[in-house]
Scaffold this motif. Structure first.
Motif, PDB file in Angstrom:
ATOM      1  N   HIS A   1       1.149  -1.055   0.101  1.00 29.85           N
ATOM      2  CA  HIS A   1       0.239   0.015   0.045  1.00 29.85           C
ATOM      3  C   HIS A   1       0.578   1.411   0.319  1.00 29.85           C
ATOM      4  O   HIS A   1       0.317   2.565  -0.581  1.00 29.85           O
ATOM      5  CB  HIS A   1      -1.289  -0.171   1.250  1.00 29.85           C
ATOM      6  CG  HIS A   1      -1.855  -1.306   1.582  1.00 29.85           C
ATOM      7  ND1 HIS A   1      -2.693  -1.469   2.347  1.00 29.85           N
ATOM      8  CD2 HIS A   1      -2.573  -2.008   0.340  1.00 29.85           C
ATOM      9  CE1 HIS A   1      -3.503  -2.638   1.593  1.00 29.85           C
ATOM     10  NE2 HIS A   1      -3.470  -2.512   0.516  1.00 29.85           N
TER      11      HIS A   1
ATOM     12  N   LEU B   1      -3.937  -0.207  -2.422  1.00 32.84           N
ATOM     13  CA  LEU B   1      -4.794   0.526  -1.818  1.00 32.84           C
ATOM     14  C   LEU B   1      -6.138   1.182  -1.942  1.00 32.84           C
ATOM     15  O   LEU B   1      -7.305   0.533  -1.136  1.00 32.84           O
ATOM     16  CB  LEU B   1      -4.389   1.591  -0.845  1.00 32.84           C
ATOM     17  CG  LEU B   1      -5.187   1.705   0.542  1.00 32.84           C
ATOM     18  CD1 LEU B   1      -5.594   0.972   1.394  1.00 32.84           C
ATOM     19  CD2 LEU B   1      -4.068   3.547   0.632  1.00 32.84           C
TER      20      LEU B   1
ATOM     21  N   LYS C   1      -2.661  -0.689   5.299  1.00 32.95           N
ATOM     22  CA  LYS C   1      -3.044   1.202   5.427  1.00 32.95           C
ATOM     23  C   LYS C   1      -4.970   0.389   5.655  1.00 32.95           C
ATOM     24  O   LYS C   1      -4.931   1.568   6.216  1.00 32.95           O
ATOM     25  CB  LYS C   1      -2.561   1.596   4.450  1.00 32.95           C
ATOM     26  CG  LYS C   1      -1.292   1.686   4.310  1.00 32.95           C
ATOM     27  CD  LYS C   1      -0.412   3.032   3.197  1.00 32.95           C
ATOM     28  CE  LYS C   1      -0.734   3.921   4.281  1.00 32.95           C
ATOM     29  NZ  LYS C   1      -0.004   4.960   3.257  1.00 32.95           N
ATOM     30  N   ASN C   2      -5.668  -0.111   4.973  1.00 33.01           N
ATOM     31  CA  ASN C   2      -6.760   0.078   5.500  1.00 33.01           C
ATOM     32  C   ASN C   2      -7.511  -1.411   5.640  1.00 33.01           C
ATOM     33  O   ASN C   2      -8.591  -1.256   5.786  1.00 33.01           O
ATOM     34  CB  ASN C   2      -7.193   0.039   4.245  1.00 33.01           C
ATOM     35  CG  ASN C   2      -7.529  -1.220   2.905  1.00 33.01           C
ATOM     36  OD1 ASN C   2      -6.065  -2.321   3.666  1.00 33.01           O
ATOM     37  ND2 ASN C   2      -8.256  -1.803   2.034  1.00 33.01           N
TER      38      ASN C   2
END
Length: 167
Positions: A36, A43, A56-57
């Protein structure tokens, strides 16, 4: 949701030794974090697909308002997460449509387990041979594992093993 909505069903819940599972989740999280960072499209694409398992998510599946004092880059976060998920799954152990199966049992007795599952699903087939290789236990000596959390996870793992499909 599936238990309520599907009329004819059998749900196989596959589980693996706790630390192997948690280390694998931590490694995937780190892989996705790197991916990401390097590729914004990846992402965005994962967000579009609602794949929030890692990176990251990352958004935990909140079955009981999951909270951990640890961050996802810490093995103890994934231990807390494992406990939350499998504690919730144990709520369904008395449901005859739910089958628990450990990777270790499957690797040790693949043909017997597969025949047992097929019988449980009312699928008649001739006996076949299956080769499943036992994966090596992952190294965890480099991690600072919370002993109390690991003990809680091990106790839960033993409860799940008691509910596992018998050969």
């Amino acid at each position: 949701f599936l238990i309520e909505k599907l009329k004819k069903k059998k749900i196989l819940i596959f589980f693996i030794y706790i630390l192997n599972h948690c280390i694998s989740m931590l490694e995937q999280h780190k892989n996705f974090m790197k991916l990401h960072e390097e590729d914004q499209f990846n992402l965005e694409y994962m967000n579009m697909l609602s794949h929030h398992e890692f990176g990251k998510n990352h958004k935990p599946i909140c079955l009981e308002n999951f909270k951990s004092v640890n961050l996802p880059n810490d093995i103890n976060y994934w231990l807390d997460y494992w406990i939350m998920v499998y504690q919730n799954l144990l709520n369904y152990v008395d449901n005859k449509d739910i089958i628990f199966l450990s990777y270790e049992s499957l690797a040790e007795h693949p043909n017997k387990i597969i025949q047992k599952i097929l019988k449980n699903l009312n699928i008649i087939t001739s006996i076949h041979k299956t080769d499943i290789k036992m994966m090596k236990k992952k190294r965890n000596d480099y991690m600072q594992i919370n002993k109390n959390t690991l003990s809680k996870a091990n106790n839960l793992y033993e409860k799940i093993k008691l509910r596992e499909i018998k050969i």
